[in-house]
Design an enzyme around this catalytic site. Sequence first.
Site, PDB file in Angstrom:
ATOM      1  N   ARG A  24       8.320 -23.628 -42.745  1.00  0.00           N
ATOM      2  CA  ARG A  24       6.886 -23.399 -42.935  1.00  0.00           C
ATOM      3  C   ARG A  24       6.165 -23.642 -41.607  1.00  0.00           C
ATOM      4  NH1 ARG A  24       5.168 -23.862 -48.540  1.00  0.00           N
ATOM      5  NH2 ARG A  24       7.004 -23.914 -49.894  1.00  0.00           N
ATOM      6  N   ARG A  80      12.655 -22.978 -47.154  1.00  0.00           N
ATOM      7  CA  ARG A  80      11.785 -22.258 -46.228  1.00  0.00           C
ATOM      8  C   ARG A  80      11.392 -23.086 -45.001  1.00  0.00           C
ATOM      9  NH1 ARG A  80       7.561 -19.278 -50.447  1.00  0.00           N
ATOM     10  NH2 ARG A  80       8.993 -19.157 -52.184  1.00  0.00           N
ATOM     11  N   HIS A 104       9.627 -28.028 -43.327  1.00  0.00           N
ATOM     12  CA  HIS A 104      10.480 -27.214 -44.190  1.00  0.00           C
ATOM     13  C   HIS A 104      10.533 -27.817 -45.582  1.00  0.00           C
ATOM     14  CE1 HIS A 104      14.254 -29.591 -44.755  1.00  0.00           C
ATOM     15  NE2 HIS A 104      13.851 -30.204 -43.664  1.00  0.00           N
ATOM     16  N   CYS A 105      10.797 -26.947 -46.564  1.00  0.00           N
ATOM     17  CA  CYS A 105      11.018 -27.404 -47.935  1.00  0.00           C
ATOM     18  C   CYS A 105      12.474 -27.128 -48.285  1.00  0.00           C
ATOM     19  CB  CYS A 105      10.043 -26.725 -48.907  1.00  0.00           C
ATOM     20  SG  CYS A 105      10.140 -24.930 -48.895  1.00  0.00           S
ATOM     21  N   ILE A 106      12.776 -26.827 -49.534  1.00  0.00           N
ATOM     22  CA  ILE A 106      14.174 -26.660 -49.953  1.00  0.00           C
ATOM     23  C   ILE A 106      14.811 -25.424 -49.331  1.00  0.00           C
ATOM     24  CG2 ILE A 106      15.699 -26.320 -51.953  1.00  0.00           C
ATOM     25  CD1 ILE A 106      13.668 -27.865 -53.618  1.00  0.00           C
TER      26      ILE A 106
END
Length: 461
Positions: free
Chosen positions: A31, A29, A25-27
């Site tokens: 993924r 989302r 995951h990012c900030i």
Amino acid sequence: MNHHELAQQIVDRVGGPTNVIKVIHCITRLRFFLKDETIADTEAINELKGVMSVVKSGGQYQVVIGSQVGAVYSEVIEILGEKFTGEETSAKEEVQVTEKKKNVFNRFLETLTGTITPVIGPLAAAGILKGILALLTIFKLITAESGAYLLLNALADALFYFFPILLGFSAGKKLKTKPYIPAIIGAALVHPTVVAQIANVDLDFFGIPVVLMNYASSVFPVLVAAWLCSYVEKWLNKKLPSATQLILTPLFTMIVVGVLTFLLIGPVITFLSGQLATVVFWIYNLSPMITGFILGGFWQILVIFGLHWGMLPISIGNFMANGHDPLLAILAVSIFCQLGAALGMLIKTKDPIQKEIAAGATISAMFGVTEPTLYGICLKFKRVLWFSILGGGIGGAIMGAMNAEAYGVAGGVFSLFGGINPAGIDHSFYAMLISFVVAVFGTAALVFIFGYEKRKKKGEM
């Protein structure tokens, strides 16, 4: 939001654990790396409460959650199991399945995303701290000679000076090589004895001339070094006996890549990145106002497709080298306009569901996270998207016309601190304030006055 319930629904609709190779995951989302994206029920996922959108890009199936993505990710891992985090070295299946879907550009963007995202938060925090210190000294609340200033300034400056170390570690993790080796190479680049020899033109390595440069705050050399480490390490592990790999693999990797970085990679990449920055800023200087309008208005469109990562390292590299950057100042405005779009929606709408979305998006945008506004509002209501482009464009044009610079890397309302010159408040801070008012309140006013939906004509259903 019930995080566990949402996580279970997402996992079920992407095809279940058997269709998942890895998830990160990012900030904002989740993924997913899926074996077969066609199995995933995108329409059903889009309809889940708590999901803003689904984006398919670079071999990733991205589920946009927003600010609560960390909590949802934890529940996803709880459901799938730790092996799906991709932290284990046996990621052959992922490589075989996903690399076929990615072209070189997508792999490059994914590497940049995975490398830079973890350091964006600390980078912003350091920038804000420098802005606060500048204010404290301007208003004579502390002096530059005081112990308080000394300690706080050391905390603010440490990340910038030792940036190659942090970036090396982050890049190593992303490239699935042992991250400590790229970090060590980054540390060697800024080692005090190396820095002290920068002016020494007679330096050589067993007869090979060494051209030392100031790599403090540099971005690209250590990224290339980390990439090379990933290949050298894999090759050594194939050739060396398993009993010797624990010590000899990092030893030879460190020596080979480290020396190559000093002799070739560092000087060449620094030169090339400098030339690239020269081209970018030549375009900017043709008309700062037009450049400001385009970047301020349309930057968030690049964010939607994840293409902003291709340009961001250039601005960060320029900022690291010079201590300020005009493009980062303009990009701050692109966040201001999304804050304005969310705020306008919050004030205008009477729909309780849209008001809830707008409230969350407003708070997120205040802290520099714009995906909730983009996916929850702008892409659903195209009129709001165009209002945000107009507000951001005008704000960006103002920044360009006033030749504003960013002296800190921060997002949302904290970008105002980034406009403070450590030497004293100047035109950059005033430009940031004016652009903030125009982009935030101008965009919000447009949404409030003209509405977020196209009005139906008489007789239309």
